[in-house]
Design a protein around this motif. Structure first.
Motif, PDB file in Angstrom:
ATOM      1  N   ALA A 105       0.828  -1.204   0.000  1.00  0.00           N
ATOM      2  CA  ALA A 105       0.000   0.000   0.000  1.00  0.00           C
ATOM      3  C   ALA A 105       0.862   1.254   0.000  1.00  0.00           C
ATOM      4  O   ALA A 105       0.551   2.242  -0.678  1.00  0.00           O
ATOM      5  N   ALA A 106       1.965   1.213   0.740  1.00  0.00           N
ATOM      6  CA  ALA A 106       2.866   2.364   0.793  1.00  0.00           C
ATOM      7  C   ALA A 106       3.487   2.640  -0.573  1.00  0.00           C
ATOM      8  O   ALA A 106       3.644   3.798  -0.983  1.00  0.00           O
ATOM      9  N   HIS A 107       3.829   1.579  -1.292  1.00  0.00           N
ATOM     10  CA  HIS A 107       4.415   1.754  -2.621  1.00  0.00           C
ATOM     11  C   HIS A 107       3.381   2.270  -3.619  1.00  0.00           C
ATOM     12  O   HIS A 107       3.710   3.028  -4.532  1.00  0.00           O
ATOM     13  N   LEU A 108       2.128   1.859  -3.444  1.00  0.00           N
ATOM     14  CA  LEU A 108       1.083   2.231  -4.403  1.00  0.00           C
ATOM     15  C   LEU A 108       0.561   3.647  -4.178  1.00  0.00           C
ATOM     16  O   LEU A 108       0.399   4.421  -5.129  1.00  0.00           O
ATOM     17  N   VAL A 109       0.269   3.985  -2.922  1.00  0.00           N
ATOM     18  CA  VAL A 109      -0.391   5.266  -2.646  1.00  0.00           C
ATOM     19  C   VAL A 109       0.441   6.193  -1.780  1.00  0.00           C
ATOM     20  O   VAL A 109       0.081   7.361  -1.616  1.00  0.00           O
ATOM     21  N   GLY A 110       1.534   5.703  -1.218  1.00  0.00           N
ATOM     22  CA  GLY A 110       2.341   6.537  -0.332  1.00  0.00           C
ATOM     23  C   GLY A 110       1.607   6.797   0.975  1.00  0.00           C
ATOM     24  O   GLY A 110       0.545   6.257   1.242  1.00  0.00           O
ATOM     25  N   GLY A 111       2.200   7.623   1.817  1.00  0.00           N
ATOM     26  CA  GLY A 111       1.538   7.968   3.057  1.00  0.00           C
ATOM     27  C   GLY A 111       2.237   7.406   4.273  1.00  0.00           C
ATOM     28  O   GLY A 111       3.254   6.720   4.186  1.00  0.00           O
ATOM     29  N   HIS A 112       1.664   7.708   5.418  1.00  0.00           N
ATOM     30  CA  HIS A 112       2.220   7.308   6.703  1.00  0.00           C
ATOM     31  C   HIS A 112       1.931   5.836   6.959  1.00  0.00           C
ATOM     32  O   HIS A 112       0.806   5.373   6.749  1.00  0.00           O
TER      33      HIS A 112
END
Length: 369
Positions: free
Chosen positions: A87-94
């Motif tokens: 999910a971090a790779h796809l949408v970024g974020g904390h």
């Protein structure tokens, strides 16, 4: 079609509403006790694994005894942190926000699976809704709104059991592999899927490829991870030695659990200890006297037996009991047969008690869950 969409929306809304109430109770208790940490204990480990991988996750972290361990992160299965990392790779974020989002989405998927399983076990639409609500508010369901893997595990197990009852072997195989890659609590599911596949192969000549595939691939998720830990860590006992050293986990056939339960009921203890002991006893008794289709019962019995039979930290047993959710489904089916007002009052009382317990365990109880 419209009816199905409406029912699906109702299930998701009911799950999210209950979890929202649970989060509010949790926030209230953390404010009262001035203790705000949205990712305590195991949640810290999972988020660090998601962000840093297994090689870097253990730096600065300690096991249950407060001892630093270079291999401590390997005590935590990779399914959930890999999803957070993806999910971090796809949408970024904390990472914390992503972890909570993954847990929430998995919880919704689990709610649909629980509703479907409730129908398979003989419940109607009211029972489906009650089962979803009871599961969302179960004691320690607070971890469904935290960076913990329980909601993902429950979703995978629920859909595996649905697939077994509907003889959808490819779905059963895929979900079992994923569950085995997510948590050691998937252990009881694997032999159930294999046994169901063998029974189907013995009784029927139809759809043999799917059943045979389920039998062969069901253990691969868990075995693959255990083999990776063994070869990567260099620790002689692999995963089992790592968890025994750091968290005291080993099979003692219930000696530690029995001692905890006896002391909880005979010596002065706080609410968390007494209620944990009561939950363990209730789960054992309910499993012994609850009738279900044999794959569902065998999975539930294996889960409860695993929880009772291993040593280590006892205070996380109620969290582990979330995996025994078929007991809540049977309770929901029985509750749903009552008068509407009685059902609403009973479910509301049960839910508030469960949500309070989860909030208390995080905001007041000083030790790990």
């Amino acid at each position: 079609m419209r009816s199905s969409l409406s029912r699906g929306a109702t299930i998701a809304a009911a799950y999210l509403a209950v979890r929202a109430v649970g989060v509010l109770i949790w926030w209230a208790l953390t404010a009262i006790n001035d203790r705000v940490n949205p990712a305590p204990w195991d949640g810290d480990w999972y988020l660090r694994i998601a962000e840093l991988g297994y090689a870097g996750a253990g730096e600065g972290m300690t096991d249950a005894d407060g001892v630093a361990s270079p291999h401590g992160a390997m005590a935590f299965f990779p399914g959930y942190p890999l999803l957070v990392r993806a999910a971090a790779h796809l949408v970024g974020g904390h990472y914390l926000a992503l972890g909570i989002a993954v847990s929430t989405l998995a919880g919704i998927a689990g709610a649909y699976g629980i509703a479907r399983l409730t129908r398979q076990l003989g419940g109607g639409r009211r029972a489906e809704l009650v089962a979803v609500v009871l599961t969302a508010a179960a004691p320690m369901s607070v971890v469904y709104s935290m960076p913990y893997p329980e909601s993902l595990l429950v979703a995978l197990v629920a859909w595996t059991l649905v697939a077994l009852l509907e003889q959808r072997w490819w779905l059963a195989a895929a979900c079992t592999v994923a569950a085995g890659f997510t948590s050691p609590m998937a252990g009881p599911l694997i032999p159930v899927v294999m046994a169901a596949g063998f029974v189907h192969l013995y009784r029927s000549r139809a759809r043999m490829a799917g059943a045979a595939t389920a039998v062969m691939v069901a253990p691969l998720g868990m075995l693959g991870y255990l083999l990776w830990v063994k070869t990567t860590s260099g620790v002689p006992g692999g995963y089992f030695e790592i968890t025994e050293r750091g968290w005291g986990n080993t099979v003692d056939f219930g000696a530690v659990t029995l001692e905890w339960v006896v002391r909880a009921f005979t010596e002065r203890r706080d609410a968390f200890v007494v209620l944990t002991a009561a939950a363990i006893v209730a789960a054992v008794v309910a499993t012994l006297f609850t009738r279900m289709p044999w794959p569902v019962w065998l999975y539930t019995a294996g889960t409860v037996a695993l929880i009772v039979a291993h040593s280590g930290l006892v205070q996380d047993r109620v969290r582990l009991l979330l995996s025994a959710f078929p007991l809540l489904i049977i309770a929901a089916i029985r509750l749903a047969r009552g008068r509407p007002r009685t059902v609403v009052l009973a479910v509301a009382g049960i839910c508030l008690a469960g949500l309070w317990f989860g909030a208390y365990s995080v905001a007041v109880w000083p030790y790990g869950i």
